[in-house]
Design an enzyme around this catalytic site. Structure first.
Site, mmCIF file in Angstrom:
data_model
loop_
_atom_site.group_PDB
_atom_site.id
_atom_site.type_symbol
_atom_site.label_atom_id
_atom_site.label_comp_id
_atom_site.label_asym_id
_atom_site.label_seq_id
_atom_site.Cartn_x
_atom_site.Cartn_y
_atom_site.Cartn_z
ATOM 1 N N GLY A 62 0.799 -1.216 0.000
ATOM 2 C CA GLY A 62 0.000 0.000 0.000
ATOM 3 C C GLY A 62 0.827 1.258 0.000
ATOM 4 N N LYS A 65 2.820 1.239 -4.074
ATOM 5 C CA LYS A 65 1.955 0.440 -4.940
ATOM 6 C C LYS A 65 2.616 0.084 -6.266
ATOM 7 C CE LYS A 65 -2.478 2.160 -3.148
ATOM 8 N NZ LYS A 65 -3.219 0.903 -2.991
ATOM 9 N N PHE A 112 -8.814 3.530 -1.633
ATOM 10 C CA PHE A 112 -8.129 3.696 -2.913
ATOM 11 C C PHE A 112 -8.764 2.842 -4.003
ATOM 12 C CE2 PHE A 112 -4.432 5.356 -0.481
ATOM 13 C CZ PHE A 112 -4.188 6.478 -1.248
ATOM 14 N N GLY A 113 -9.161 1.621 -3.662
ATOM 15 C CA GLY A 113 -9.762 0.760 -4.674
ATOM 16 C C GLY A 113 -8.746 0.113 -5.593
ATOM 17 N N SER A 173 -8.959 -6.919 0.507
ATOM 18 C CA SER A 173 -9.152 -5.476 0.418
ATOM 19 C C SER A 173 -10.643 -5.164 0.496
ATOM 20 C CB SER A 173 -8.590 -4.935 -0.899
ATOM 21 O OG SER A 173 -9.002 -3.591 -1.089
ATOM 22 N N SER A 239 -3.417 -8.760 9.561
ATOM 23 C CA SER A 239 -4.555 -8.795 8.666
ATOM 24 C C SER A 239 -4.567 -7.538 7.813
ATOM 25 C CB SER A 239 -5.853 -8.860 9.483
ATOM 26 O OG SER A 239 -6.039 -7.620 10.168
ATOM 27 N N THR A 241 -6.974 -4.144 6.364
ATOM 28 C CA THR A 241 -7.718 -3.100 7.068
ATOM 29 C C THR A 241 -9.121 -3.587 7.417
ATOM 30 O OG1 THR A 241 -8.469 -2.159 4.963
ATOM 31 C CG2 THR A 241 -6.441 -1.267 5.912
ATOM 32 N N TYR A 313 2.687 0.263 8.227
ATOM 33 C CA TYR A 313 2.597 1.329 7.234
ATOM 34 C C TYR A 313 1.995 2.581 7.863
ATOM 35 C CZ TYR A 313 0.615 3.894 3.173
ATOM 36 O OH TYR A 313 0.229 4.856 2.285
ATOM 37 N N SER A 314 0.768 2.483 8.387
ATOM 38 C CA SER A 314 0.057 3.677 8.847
ATOM 39 C C SER A 314 0.823 4.443 9.918
ATOM 40 C CB SER A 314 -1.332 3.300 9.374
ATOM 41 O OG SER A 314 -2.137 2.784 8.338
#
Length: 358
Positions: A62, A65, A112-113, A173, A239, A241, A313-314
């Site tokens: 993520g 990408k 984001f998709g 996702s 896991s 999100t 990441y976050s």
């Protein structure tokens, strides 16, 4: 140096919308001169997936990408990097705005998709780094409008297996309609069978991983674990999100945005699911713990819950790249305090308790 500068640039980045700030960060990293990280303490070494990881702290999918800066991120001290998600055809993803900082909660919501430059672009970039050191994997998915999503995963696996250390099959996702349906037992069985077959034909040394959602019940987890073991998946990533919105969230207005929630509020449910997964697979396959890791203590807890490797990441949004070194130093201090020479004896030792309490 970059870690030391982050407190100075953070107000500037957080003054921009989250996606613009992220794109600027990628651009800056892409022009940085190559950097070799300092050697890690030998106690952090993890033998996993047929590789020797210099430390267990990885970058989650993520962030990068398009596989633009994997070597720059390895240079910041990560033990491994997962790029992607990647889908066969380029697709823009969902309309902006599509990522939101919940600063008071140290969290992020994104929808984001699976925006992606497409398989050919990412494969070309990974091909260009062939032969370099550092463990890099890739997260793969399916196009939103695909008529055959299983074929999408096969195409990505076949093309990317020779270029990476591992491929993570992402069926979790929350931002691609219907994607999580592929976690159902029949779909997942065929998907994993075809992904493993494609890998075997392209590069048998590449590991196949499966990333699962935190929003599943234990019966679904039973089926997923059984299917993954039967089909020869080599690790589970726990896991992705969550679509849940805990009542504890302070940023009530932003919490109403649709998308996947990550960061600190995900730590509890993701860690509980990790522990439950460990109880089902034990040491038959390793687990990668993801979700809410923002300190050495959080990382230590994930390992106690069953993680052999970690991803974050976050937390970088709020703490910056210095966090990587802080986590590694904290893990070494915990091992020193307990007289340990490595992390393997810690993996899963408190899974039963954490499954109940996390």
């Amino acid at each position: 140096m970059i870690g030391a500068l982050f407190p100075l640039v953070r107000p500037v980045l957080h003054g921009l919308d989250a996606e613009t700030a992220h794109n600027l960060t990628l651009r800056a990293l892409s022009v940085m001169p190559p950097r070799r990280p300092a050697p890690d303490d030998p106690r952090l070494t993890v033998d996993c997936l047929g590789r020797r990881f210099p430390n267990p702290v990885g970058l989650a999918a993520g962030f990068d990408k398009g596989a633009e800066v994997p070597d720059a991120m390895l240079g910041l001290g990560f033990g491994f990097v997962e790029v992607g998600g990647v889908v066969p055809k380029a697709q823009p993803g969902n309309p902006a705005p599509r990522v939101f900082r919940l600063a008071a909660d140290r969290a992020v919501i994104n929808r984001f998709g699976l925006n992606s430059e497409g398989l050919s672009v990412v494969a070309r970039r990974l091909e260009a780094r062939r032969g370099r050191t550092g463990i890099v994997g890739v997260n793969i998915g399916a196009n939103k409008d695909s008529a055959d999503r299983l074929a999408d995963y096969v195409a990505c696996t076949r093309a990317l297996a020779p270029l990476v250390a591992f491929i993570t099959v992402n069926v979790s996702s929350p931002n691609t309609p219907g994607l999580r349906d592929l976690q159902g037992e029949a779909f997942l069985d065929e998907l994993l069978a075809r992904a493993v077959e494609a890998r075997d034909g392209a590069c048998p040394a590449t590991a196949i991983l499966l990333k699962i959602a935190p929003d599943i019940d234990l019966a679904s987890l039973d089926a997923i674990c059984a299917t993954a073991l039967r089909r020869g998946v080599q690790a589970l990533v726990v896991s992705n999100t969550t679509v849940a919105r805990p009542e504890s969230l302070v940023e009530a207005r932003l919490a109403q945005e649709t998308g996947g929630l990550s960061g600190r509020p995900l730590f509890g449910p993701a860690t509980r699911l990790l522990a439950e997964t460990y109880r089902r697979v034990e040491r038959r396959v390793p687990l990668i713990g993801v979700g809410g890791i923002d300190s050495a203590e959080a990382a230590w807890t994930k390992i106690r819950a069953g993680a052999s490797l970690l991803q974050l990441y976050s937390a970088l949004v709020y703490a910056g790249p210095a966090l990587v070194g802080e986590i590694k130093a904290g893990l070494v201090e915990r091992m020193k305090a307990e007289g340990l020479t490595g992390l393997s004896s810690v993996v899963g030792r408190d899974a039963a308790d954490l499954a109940r309490s996390a």
